[in-house]
Design an enzyme around this catalytic site. Structure first.
Site, mmCIF file in Angstrom:
data_model
loop_
_atom_site.group_PDB
_atom_site.id
_atom_site.type_symbol
_atom_site.label_atom_id
_atom_site.label_comp_id
_atom_site.label_asym_id
_atom_site.label_seq_id
_atom_site.Cartn_x
_atom_site.Cartn_y
_atom_site.Cartn_z
ATOM 1 C CG ASP A 103 1.267 -9.097 -4.668
ATOM 2 O OD1 ASP A 103 0.668 -10.189 -4.687
ATOM 3 O OD2 ASP A 103 1.755 -8.528 -5.438
ATOM 4 C CE1 TYR A 230 1.572 -11.588 -11.407
ATOM 5 C CE2 TYR A 230 1.106 -9.225 -11.887
ATOM 6 C CZ TYR A 230 0.800 -10.041 -10.907
ATOM 7 O OH TYR A 230 0.053 -10.177 -9.826
ATOM 8 C CG HIS A 290 -3.221 -11.318 -1.924
ATOM 9 N ND1 HIS A 290 -2.260 -12.089 -1.648
ATOM 10 C CD2 HIS A 290 -2.917 -10.446 -2.775
ATOM 11 C CE1 HIS A 290 -1.162 -11.749 -2.409
ATOM 12 N NE2 HIS A 290 -1.551 -10.694 -3.134
#
Length: 312
Positions: A103, A230, A290
């Site tokens: 990730d 983010y 994931h």
């Protein structure tokens, strides 16, 4: 699990939590987690590599889990995470490492390989190929309800997450991220509302696992971790040569929703990925999501150990 040792290491003015297992004289393997994860997501791999004669080290990034957050006045970026990892291994008197990341954790892993190539024996990336560091356009190419669009917006995720306790938010994100479709909300819907309260957890993720994550996130919550990845995507790194020359393994879960991001699957299957990682192997995990490291730990451990043994 009981063999894993926990410590706090003071680096760059912060106390960072580090989980560790294995002989201190063994080759070091550093595990870098993603969102919304912490050291615990690597528990299966840490024990496997330690049993195979390696030293496993898994920090919680700053602001995650048991680690201190950055000062409120500081704008946090991926380069801070790179500095933290280097400071941790320096404090442990480790000169060279393997890095295993997933990730957003792959970005500091790739940056370390590019900035400190002589200190990296090899890199394993789960799901995310290395590409030149330039602004991504996913937020433009995908609908407004794309989860990253929502979480980039100051206040939006805060309002969404604050309706639930940490454990419920973690539950919902694990369900969303374990699917093969990109999480995208409708116009009048929040990301948390995509998951029904009656939706079961993935079969490989137990209530005990969720409770462990929830307890370890009680200190940090989930709002501080939003800053990276983010809200730090515009960072500049000053990398002149973007090619990673260290041995590298890319493990791709065939059902990882990230493959549906615009251009990602083609970048891998076309071979373009090898232009930016000159010594790259690629392995696919059928049905892998994931969270492939938790979903199929035995399979992933086999791939990891084969790579470590090959390059040790």
């Amino acid at each position: 699990m009981d063999q894993i040792v926990h410590k706090f290491i003071e680096v760059n003015g912060l106390k960072l939590h580090v989980a560790e297992i294995g002989n201190i004289s063994s080759p070091a393997v550093v595990f870098l987690h993603g969102f919304p994860e912490i050291w615990y997501s690597w528990r299966h791999q840490m024990i496997a590599v330690a049993n195979a004669g390696y030293r496993a080290i898994a920090p919680d990034f700053r602001g995650y889990g048991l680690s201190d957050p950055s000062p409120a006045i500081k704008k946090l970026g991926f380069s801070d995470l790179v500095d933290d990892v280097i400071a941790i291994i320096d404090s442990l008197d480790i000169n060279k490492i393997f890095i295993i990341a997933k990730d957003f954790g792959v970005r500091p892993a790739f940056l370390i390989a590019l900035r400190y190539p002589t200190r990296v024996t090899g890199v394993i990336s789960l799901g995310v190929p290395h590409r030149p560091f330039k602004p991504r356009t996913y937020h433009i190419e995908l609908p407004e309800g794309f989860y990253i669009n929502r979480w980039r917006e100051p206040g939006r995720a805060e309002a969404d997450f604050s309706r639930f306790d940490v454990k419920t938010v973690l539950r919902n994100i694990h369900i969303l991220f374990s699917r093969s479709e990109i999480p995208i909300a409708n116009e009048n819907q929040e990301i948390m509302d995509i998951v029904s309260p009656s939706t079961p957890l993935p079969s490989w993720f137990t209530d005990d696992n969720l409770s462990a994550y929830g307890a370890l996130y009680e200190k940090s919550g989930l709002l501080e971790p939003l800053k990276v990845p983010y809200r730090s995507s515009e960072e500049k790194y000053g990398i002149e040569d973007p090619v990673i020359k260290n041995p590298m393994l890319l493990v791709v879960g065939e059902k990882d929703y990230f493959l549906k991001f615009p251009g990602v699957e083609e970048f891998i299957t076309s071979g373009t990925v090898k232009q930016f990682a000159s010594d790259l192997e690629i392995e696919y995990v059928a049905e892998g999501s994931h969270f492939v490291q938790e979903q199929f730990p035995d399979k992933l451990n086999q791939l990891i150990l084969a790579f470590l043994h090959k390059h040790s």
